[in-house]
Design a protein around this motif. Structure first.
Motif, PDB file in Angstrom:
ATOM      1  N   LYS A   1      61.981  53.511  88.988  1.00 53.30           N
ATOM      2  CA  LYS A   1      61.412  55.260  89.483  1.00 53.30           C
ATOM      3  C   LYS A   1      60.531  54.634  89.592  1.00 53.30           C
ATOM      4  O   LYS A   1      59.156  54.895  88.671  1.00 53.30           O
ATOM      5  N   TYR A   2      60.212  54.278  90.895  1.00 54.62           N
ATOM      6  CA  TYR A   2      58.690  53.941  91.403  1.00 54.62           C
ATOM      7  C   TYR A   2      57.663  55.142  91.094  1.00 54.62           C
ATOM      8  O   TYR A   2      56.576  54.690  91.025  1.00 54.62           O
ATOM      9  N   GLY A   3      58.045  56.009  91.653  1.00 56.67           N
ATOM     10  CA  GLY A   3      57.312  57.832  91.559  1.00 56.67           C
ATOM     11  C   GLY A   3      56.790  57.990  90.290  1.00 56.67           C
ATOM     12  O   GLY A   3      55.616  58.475  89.700  1.00 56.67           O
ATOM     13  N   VAL A   4      57.533  57.639  89.395  1.00 56.86           N
ATOM     14  CA  VAL A   4      57.525  58.675  88.153  1.00 56.86           C
ATOM     15  C   VAL A   4      56.455  57.210  87.379  1.00 56.86           C
ATOM     16  O   VAL A   4      55.697  57.438  86.336  1.00 56.86           O
ATOM     17  N   ALA A   5      57.143  55.646  87.568  1.00 58.76           N
ATOM     18  CA  ALA A   5      55.824  54.632  87.576  1.00 58.76           C
ATOM     19  C   ALA A   5      54.651  54.735  87.694  1.00 58.76           C
ATOM     20  O   ALA A   5      53.374  54.338  87.202  1.00 58.76           O
ATOM     21  N   ASN A   6      54.312  54.676  89.061  1.00 54.80           N
ATOM     22  CA  ASN A   6      52.905  55.375  89.505  1.00 54.80           C
ATOM     23  C   ASN A   6      52.510  56.073  89.158  1.00 54.80           C
ATOM     24  O   ASN A   6      50.742  56.563  88.010  1.00 54.80           O
ATOM     25  N   MET A   7      53.201  57.311  88.984  1.00 48.54           N
ATOM     26  CA  MET A   7      52.592  58.483  88.302  1.00 48.54           C
ATOM     27  C   MET A   7      51.785  58.385  86.574  1.00 48.54           C
ATOM     28  O   MET A   7      50.039  59.130  86.351  1.00 48.54           O
ATOM     29  N   ARG A   8      52.278  57.754  85.395  1.00 48.20           N
ATOM     30  CA  ARG A   8      52.285  57.074  84.313  1.00 48.20           C
ATOM     31  C   ARG A   8      51.155  56.057  84.227  1.00 48.20           C
ATOM     32  O   ARG A   8      50.458  56.480  83.754  1.00 48.20           O
ATOM     33  N   VAL A   9      51.380  55.881  85.048  1.00 44.91           N
ATOM     34  CA  VAL A   9      49.935  54.483  84.992  1.00 44.91           C
ATOM     35  C   VAL A   9      49.070  54.983  86.308  1.00 44.91           C
ATOM     36  O   VAL A   9      47.471  54.389  85.548  1.00 44.91           O
ATOM     37  N   SER A  10      48.856  56.206  87.185  1.00 37.66           N
ATOM     38  CA  SER A  10      47.575  57.008  87.320  1.00 37.66           C
ATOM     39  C   SER A  10      47.395  57.480  86.161  1.00 37.66           C
ATOM     40  O   SER A  10      46.063  58.071  85.561  1.00 37.66           O
ATOM     41  N   ALA A  11      48.180  58.547  85.197  1.00 38.27           N
ATOM     42  CA  ALA A  11      47.837  59.293  84.011  1.00 38.27           C
ATOM     43  C   ALA A  11      46.490  58.209  83.002  1.00 38.27           C
ATOM     44  O   ALA A  11      45.848  58.606  82.298  1.00 38.27           O
ATOM     45  N   ALA A  12      47.565  57.073  83.293  1.00 38.32           N
ATOM     46  CA  ALA A  12      46.583  56.129  81.618  1.00 38.32           C
ATOM     47  C   ALA A  12      45.579  55.460  82.876  1.00 38.32           C
ATOM     48  O   ALA A  12      44.554  55.643  81.399  1.00 38.32           O
ATOM     49  N   MET A  13      45.070  55.552  83.971  1.00 30.56           N
ATOM     50  CA  MET A  13      43.968  54.755  84.346  1.00 30.56           C
ATOM     51  C   MET A  13      43.047  56.249  84.273  1.00 30.56           C
ATOM     52  O   MET A  13      41.456  55.655  84.032  1.00 30.56           O
ATOM     53  N   GLU A  14      43.155  57.409  83.914  1.00 25.79           N
ATOM     54  CA  GLU A  14      42.383  58.461  83.934  1.00 25.79           C
ATOM     55  C   GLU A  14      41.937  58.480  82.665  1.00 25.79           C
ATOM     56  O   GLU A  14      40.925  59.418  82.146  1.00 25.79           O
ATOM     57  N   ALA A  15      42.461  57.482  81.267  1.00 28.29           N
ATOM     58  CA  ALA A  15      41.632  57.959  80.334  1.00 28.29           C
ATOM     59  C   ALA A  15      40.416  56.825  79.846  1.00 28.29           C
ATOM     60  O   ALA A  15      39.444  57.383  79.855  1.00 28.29           O
ATOM     61  N   ALA A  16      41.003  55.894  80.726  1.00 29.06           N
ATOM     62  CA  ALA A  16      39.457  54.667  80.928  1.00 29.06           C
ATOM     63  C   ALA A  16      38.169  55.851  81.747  1.00 29.06           C
ATOM     64  O   ALA A  16      36.986  55.531  81.474  1.00 29.06           O
ATOM     65  N   THR A  17      38.385  56.710  82.842  1.00 28.62           N
ATOM     66  CA  THR A  17      37.107  57.657  83.477  1.00 28.62           C
ATOM     67  C   THR A  17      37.409  58.504  82.486  1.00 28.62           C
ATOM     68  O   THR A  17      36.042  58.947  82.414  1.00 28.62           O
ATOM     69  N   THR A  18      37.954  59.020  81.472  1.00 31.58           N
ATOM     70  CA  THR A  18      38.218  60.328  80.923  1.00 31.58           C
ATOM     71  C   THR A  18      36.720  60.031  79.557  1.00 31.58           C
ATOM     72  O   THR A  18      36.270  60.738  79.171  1.00 31.58           O
ATOM     73  N   CYS A  19      37.708  59.047  78.736  1.00 28.57           N
ATOM     74  CA  CYS A  19      36.757  58.312  78.242  1.00 28.57           C
ATOM     75  C   CYS A  19      34.862  58.062  78.546  1.00 28.57           C
ATOM     76  O   CYS A  19      34.460  58.481  77.772  1.00 28.57           O
ATOM     77  N   GLU A  20      35.030  57.051  79.365  1.00 30.49           N
ATOM     78  CA  GLU A  20      33.607  57.302  79.858  1.00 30.49           C
ATOM     79  C   GLU A  20      33.216  59.087  80.112  1.00 30.49           C
ATOM     80  O   GLU A  20      31.767  58.195  79.861  1.00 30.49           O
ATOM     81  N   ASP A  21      33.615  59.471  80.540  1.00 29.49           N
ATOM     82  CA  ASP A  21      32.882  60.828  81.144  1.00 29.49           C
ATOM     83  C   ASP A  21      32.308  61.668  79.632  1.00 29.49           C
ATOM     84  O   ASP A  21      31.763  62.302  79.821  1.00 29.49           O
ATOM     85  N   GLY A  22      33.303  61.409  78.395  1.00 30.58           N
ATOM     86  CA  GLY A  22      32.952  62.130  77.424  1.00 30.58           C
ATOM     87  C   GLY A  22      31.250  61.356  77.168  1.00 30.58           C
ATOM     88  O   GLY A  22      30.559  62.234  76.384  1.00 30.58           O
ATOM     89  N   PHE A  23      31.389  60.251  77.245  1.00 28.70           N
ATOM     90  CA  PHE A  23      29.638  59.881  76.473  1.00 28.70           C
ATOM     91  C   PHE A  23      28.831  60.107  77.595  1.00 28.70           C
ATOM     92  O   PHE A  23      27.568  60.893  76.679  1.00 28.70           O
ATOM     93  N   GLU A  24      29.313  60.289  78.504  1.00 27.01           N
ATOM     94  CA  GLU A  24      28.182  60.251  79.796  1.00 27.01           C
ATOM     95  C   GLU A  24      27.357  61.498  79.398  1.00 27.01           C
ATOM     96  O   GLU A  24      26.364  62.136  79.810  1.00 27.01           O
ATOM     97  N   GLU A  25      28.569  63.457  79.565  1.00 27.98           N
ATOM     98  CA  GLU A  25      28.819  64.094  79.316  1.00 27.98           C
ATOM     99  C   GLU A  25      27.751  64.247  78.014  1.00 27.98           C
ATOM    100  O   GLU A  25      27.315  65.386  77.734  1.00 27.98           O
ATOM    101  N   ARG A  26      27.735  63.412  77.246  1.00 30.83           N
ATOM    102  CA  ARG A  26      26.865  63.221  75.907  1.00 30.83           C
ATOM    103  C   ARG A  26      25.782  63.153  76.152  1.00 30.83           C
ATOM    104  O   ARG A  26      23.969  63.047  74.748  1.00 30.83           O
ATOM    105  N   GLY A  27      24.883  62.489  77.378  1.00 30.80           N
ATOM    106  CA  GLY A  27      23.858  61.777  77.594  1.00 30.80           C
ATOM    107  C   GLY A  27      23.809  60.188  76.857  1.00 30.80           C
ATOM    108  O   GLY A  27      23.060  59.831  76.324  1.00 30.80           O
TER     109      GLY A  27
END
Length: 151
Positions: free
Chosen positions: A93-119
């Motif tokens: 189920k490559y489409g599902v795997a792709n969506m799951r990995v993309s969602a996990a990838m967002e964790a890195a970006t969201t974590c980084e953004d959380g620090f940035e938003e607080r300066g």
């Protein structure tokens, strides 16, 4: 080139276990961050004759705990999502795997953004970068498998 052992599952597990331990200490919830840091460092310095209280308090005060808690939750969810992605990949189920990995990838970006938003400077920039890059590699492999491109 980075040392691959720095991002081993064991080192990540230890890092997040320590963060979770710090976040869930038996200190009262009404105490402010400075009190939590000082009390934690004081308790640890009483436990070990080589523990450096000053280093502890200066190090932990520099790390914004609300941001770290958010990242801990993001990484915990990402870990579960990646397990789901592996399951989907194993049954084709490559489409599902792709969506799951993309969602996990967002964790890195969201974590980084959380620090940035607080300066704040992100305390997990290297780990976020590594997670993002590893997910990018996984997405490429999933894409190649879905197109039946031989390796």
């Amino acid at each position: 080139m980075q040392d691959p052992s720095l991002f081993s599952p064991a080192s990540c597990c230890c890092l997040f276990s320590l963060l979770a331990l710090l976040a869930t200490t038996h200190l009262t919830m009404s105490a402010n961050t400075m009190d939590i840091v000082n009390l934690t460092c004081e308790k640890c310095s009483q436990e070990s004759p080589v523990f450096n209280y000053t280093f502890c308090s200066l190090s932990l005060q520099a790390v914004p705990l609300d941001c770290l808690r958010d990242c801990l939750e993001l990484y915990s969810d990402a870990s579960k999502t990646l397990v789901d992605a592996i399951g989907a990949l194993m049954v084709g189920k490559y489409g599902v795997a792709n969506m799951r990995v993309s969602a996990a990838m967002e964790a890195a970006t969201t974590c980084e953004d959380g620090f940035e938003e607080r300066g704040e400077v992100c305390a997990l920039s290297e780990e976020n970068y590594d997670l993002f890059q590893l997910c990018d590699i996984a997405l490429c492999i999933i894409r190649l498998l879905s197109l039946s491109i031989p390796f």
